[in-house]
Design a protein around this motif. Structure first.
Motif, mmCIF file in Angstrom:
data_model
loop_
_atom_site.group_PDB
_atom_site.id
_atom_site.type_symbol
_atom_site.label_atom_id
_atom_site.label_comp_id
_atom_site.label_asym_id
_atom_site.label_seq_id
_atom_site.Cartn_x
_atom_site.Cartn_y
_atom_site.Cartn_z
ATOM 1 N N CYS A 296 24.656 48.228 24.457
ATOM 2 C CA CYS A 296 25.193 46.861 24.570
ATOM 3 C C CYS A 296 25.564 46.593 26.019
ATOM 4 O O CYS A 296 26.660 46.957 26.446
ATOM 5 C CB CYS A 296 26.444 46.686 23.715
ATOM 6 N N GLU A 297 24.677 46.007 26.798
ATOM 7 C CA GLU A 297 24.999 45.703 28.198
ATOM 8 C C GLU A 297 26.159 44.713 28.240
ATOM 9 O O GLU A 297 26.187 43.757 27.475
ATOM 10 C CB GLU A 297 23.783 45.100 28.904
ATOM 11 N N PHE A 298 27.143 44.943 29.093
ATOM 12 C CA PHE A 298 28.341 44.098 29.147
ATOM 13 C C PHE A 298 28.395 43.524 30.574
ATOM 14 O O PHE A 298 29.276 43.870 31.362
ATOM 15 C CB PHE A 298 29.565 44.969 28.841
ATOM 16 N N GLY A 299 27.429 42.653 30.881
ATOM 17 C CA GLY A 299 27.294 42.128 32.244
ATOM 18 C C GLY A 299 28.523 41.376 32.719
ATOM 19 O O GLY A 299 28.815 41.324 33.921
ATOM 20 N N LEU A 300 29.267 40.811 31.783
ATOM 21 C CA LEU A 300 30.492 40.083 32.127
ATOM 22 C C LEU A 300 31.438 40.977 32.946
ATOM 23 O O LEU A 300 32.049 40.538 33.915
ATOM 24 C CB LEU A 300 31.180 39.637 30.830
ATOM 25 N N LEU A 301 31.503 42.250 32.563
ATOM 26 C CA LEU A 301 32.424 43.160 33.256
ATOM 27 C C LEU A 301 31.952 43.458 34.679
ATOM 28 O O LEU A 301 32.766 43.700 35.575
ATOM 29 C CB LEU A 301 32.600 44.455 32.461
ATOM 30 N N GLU A 302 30.638 43.427 34.873
ATOM 31 C CA GLU A 302 30.096 43.625 36.221
ATOM 32 C C GLU A 302 30.589 42.496 37.129
ATOM 33 O O GLU A 302 30.988 42.708 38.277
ATOM 34 C CB GLU A 302 28.576 43.592 36.128
ATOM 35 N N GLU A 303 30.582 41.288 36.589
ATOM 36 C CA GLU A 303 31.029 40.121 37.336
ATOM 37 C C GLU A 303 32.540 40.211 37.624
ATOM 38 O O GLU A 303 33.000 39.855 38.706
ATOM 39 C CB GLU A 303 30.699 38.848 36.524
ATOM 40 N N VAL A 304 33.282 40.716 36.647
ATOM 41 C CA VAL A 304 34.735 40.909 36.832
ATOM 42 C C VAL A 304 34.975 41.824 38.035
ATOM 43 O O VAL A 304 35.804 41.545 38.908
ATOM 44 C CB VAL A 304 35.372 41.517 35.540
ATOM 45 N N GLU A 305 34.214 42.910 38.098
ATOM 46 C CA GLU A 305 34.358 43.859 39.215
ATOM 47 C C GLU A 305 33.917 43.214 40.536
ATOM 48 O O GLU A 305 34.549 43.409 41.572
ATOM 49 C CB GLU A 305 33.502 45.103 38.958
ATOM 50 N N ARG A 306 32.828 42.443 40.472
ATOM 51 C CA ARG A 306 32.297 41.836 41.707
ATOM 52 C C ARG A 306 33.321 40.860 42.293
ATOM 53 O O ARG A 306 33.598 40.871 43.489
ATOM 54 C CB ARG A 306 30.975 41.115 41.400
ATOM 55 N N ILE A 307 33.895 40.032 41.430
ATOM 56 C CA ILE A 307 34.900 39.071 41.914
ATOM 57 C C ILE A 307 36.089 39.831 42.486
ATOM 58 O O ILE A 307 36.616 39.505 43.543
ATOM 59 C CB ILE A 307 35.369 38.126 40.783
ATOM 60 N N ASN A 308 36.473 40.903 41.797
ATOM 61 C CA ASN A 308 37.647 41.654 42.240
ATOM 62 C C ASN A 308 37.459 42.247 43.635
ATOM 63 O O ASN A 308 38.320 42.091 44.500
ATOM 64 C CB ASN A 308 37.973 42.762 41.234
ATOM 65 N N SER A 309 36.329 42.890 43.871
ATOM 66 C CA SER A 309 36.174 43.471 45.217
ATOM 67 C C SER A 309 35.950 42.365 46.245
ATOM 68 O O SER A 309 36.335 42.508 47.418
ATOM 69 C CB SER A 309 35.087 44.539 45.261
ATOM 70 N N GLY A 310 35.374 41.233 45.794
ATOM 71 C CA GLY A 310 35.178 40.101 46.705
ATOM 72 C C GLY A 310 36.503 39.546 47.244
ATOM 73 O O GLY A 310 36.548 39.011 48.356
ATOM 74 N N GLN A 311 37.583 39.699 46.483
ATOM 75 C CA GLN A 311 38.873 39.153 46.932
ATOM 76 C C GLN A 311 39.351 39.836 48.213
ATOM 77 O O GLN A 311 39.968 39.220 49.066
ATOM 78 C CB GLN A 311 39.946 39.299 45.848
ATOM 79 N N ARG A 312 39.079 41.124 48.322
ATOM 80 C CA ARG A 312 39.511 41.853 49.530
ATOM 81 C C ARG A 312 38.708 41.370 50.735
ATOM 82 O O ARG A 312 39.252 41.167 51.815
ATOM 83 C CB ARG A 312 39.313 43.354 49.360
#
Ligand code: UGA
Length: 466
Positions: A296-312
């Motif tokens: 079950c690919e959970f691509g939503l979580l990939e985006e969660v991580e991407r936004i998070n590191s983008g904040q720094r």
């Protein structure tokens, strides 16, 4: 109830102290001799509100420490596993510590025991523990395995434990249910809250927790899904904050409007430099791996991580756009821990931002109310450590706020302005009111809110230099 807690890290130590508070007899088992010595002397190795009080209250009466797992398990009915489950390179949780405890337990079982996982583990870990116990000779009559995840925030772990929203118990065997019921009875019946010396209730506490009984697999999923959902809430609000910056809206007002919808709720909607700590980054990655392993690919979580590191990265851009080049600039940093109320610097956004500032040639002077010791171990002499926030501001070219410690929001802004070389504050945690910053004559950049910029400030007060 006689309880063994294997592992005396954040989760194990807090759980052990709280089980004592509920009236149980608890022994913490650890294989780190140095840590055991410290704990036996009554010292508290972590910064956690109310933990020193609880340890002092129960040490040597109900709370004991031991290095001998077999001996402690012999004397206990319930055995909580609270050892680490660090991330592997590929994001999966490393369960080797859990497995080795399960192997040891198989040799130590001497009659019926309930074996409970408190560590955050992927789905089916309870099933694996059961298999390891059986394969290593334990009889199925002599144990049940339960998943009982914790929902403790560092810094608030004691109140989260004693005043929970819910208690999740993943087990179907009746005999194990009876043991779990007895362990948590003081909380589920509310008896603990009637005690004269109970820890004070947090303001949002609505009464005894709901106990949710379910299968072990569902309990394990509840834990991962809860952390992933909270991380998603933070990334969502950070993405909205970025949009606010683009259209000159104010994230604080947007959050007020959004969070007052009872289906959404106001908590975990604080925009900033992203989430950190030992849980969200690790658990989001582990949950993604679990999903992938089961097709079950959970691509939503990939985006969660991407936004998070983008904040720094966005924060670094704000620093550059306020100061132009960073080489040789003297930057004052307030906050190093991953959030307020803790000395924990694991996966702290502040630590990664300081690394970037240093890499760009800035001189960094920093202060944290609790994490300076741990930060010294990371940065050594690369960073100058100050004794308070004013010393950080003194002779700095700008002040950067990286952790949401309440005491930072109470600083005398006029003194800060006088001490800074340039009146620039870049706030990654939205701690200040913009009007107050403007009144204090400070250029102020924050997250998802209009800035008090230099031109505006200069127009209001022509003699701007500190
Ligand atoms: C988190 C969960 O909140 C707990 O329920 C869970 O038990 C724990 O992980 C765990 O799995 O052991 P914790 O990591 O201690 O607890 O800290 P949080 O208070 O959840 O904060 C995590 C990060 O999110 C921090 O960096 C914090 O600054 C950030 N955050 C939090 C935001 O950026 N915005 C918010 O609105 C809330």
């Amino acid at each position: 109830m006689k309880i063994a807690v294997i592992g005396s890290g954040y989760v194990g130590l807090v759980a052990a102290a709280c089980f004592c508070e509920l009236g149980h007899d608890v022994t913490c088992v650890d294989n780190d001799a140095g840590k055991l010595k410290l704990l036996r002397e009554g010292q508290v190795p972590i910064h956690e509100e109310f933990l020193p009080e609880l340890i002092a209250r129960h040490h040597r009466t109900r709370l004991h420490f031991s290095g001998n797992l077999a001996e402690v398990v012999h004397a206990s009915t319930a055995v909580f596993i609270a050892v680490g489950t660090p991330s592997k390179e590929n994001g999966e949780a490393d369960l080797s510590y859990v497995e080795s405890v399960a192997r040891e337990l198989s040799q130590a079982i001497n009659g019926y025991k309930v074996i409970i996982t408190k560590s955050t583990v992927p789905v089916y870990t309870s099933k694996w523990i059961r298999q390891v116990l059986l394969l290593n000779g334990a009889s199925s009559n002599d144990f049940d395995v339960v998943s009982n995840p914790e929902f403790l925030r560092e810094g608030k772990a004691i109140t989260d434990f004693l005043f929970p929203d819910r208690i999740v118990i993943g087990v179907t065997e009746e005999r194990a249910v009876r043991v779990m019921d007895e362990i948590y009875a003081p909380l589920s019946t509310g008896a603990y809250y009637l005690a004269a010396d109970s820890i004070p209730a947090p303001t949002h506490f609505k009464g005894p927790a709901q106990v949710i009984y379910t299968s072990a697999a569902s309990a394990e999923l509840i834990k991962h899904a809860a952390n992933a959902f909270l991380a998603m809430k933070i990334s969502f609000i950070n993405a909205v904050a970025n949009l606010c910056e683009a259209v000159n809206a104010d994230i604080e007002d947007v959050c007020k409007g959004l969070g007052s919808d009872s289906r959404i709720g106001p908590r975990f909607l604080r925009a900033g430099i992203g989430y950190g700590g030992s849980c969200f980054p690790k658990d989001v990655a582990a949950f993604r791996s679990v999903a992938r392993n089961y097709g079950c690919e959970f691509g939503l979580l990939e985006e969660v991580e991407r936004i998070n590191s983008g904040q720094r990265a966005r924060f670094m851009r704000k620093v550059r756009s306020a100061l132009w080049t960073l080489k040789g600039k003297k930057l004052g940093v307030l906050g190093i821990s991953y959030k307020c109320g803790t000395d924990d610097v694991r996966e702290s956004p502040a630590v990664s931002i300081i690394h970037e500032l240093l890499a760009e040639g800035a001189e960094v002077k920093a202060f944290d109310p609790a994490a300076t010791g741990r930060a010294r171990q990371i940065f050594g002499s690369q960073v100058t450590f100050a004794n308070d926030a004013y010393e950080v501001a003194d002779n700095s070219d700008a002040l950067l706020i990286l952790t949401d410690w309440e005491e930072f929001s109470e600083l005398d802004l006029n003194v800060i302005r006088e001490k800074l070389n340039y009146p620039i504050v870049i706030d990654g945690r939205n701690l200040y009111n913009r009007q107050k910053m403007s009144k204090a004559g400070l250029v102020y950049h924050s997250i998802g809110r209009p800035s008090v910029d230099l031109e505006r400030l200069a127009a209001a007060s022509p003699g701007l230099a500190c």
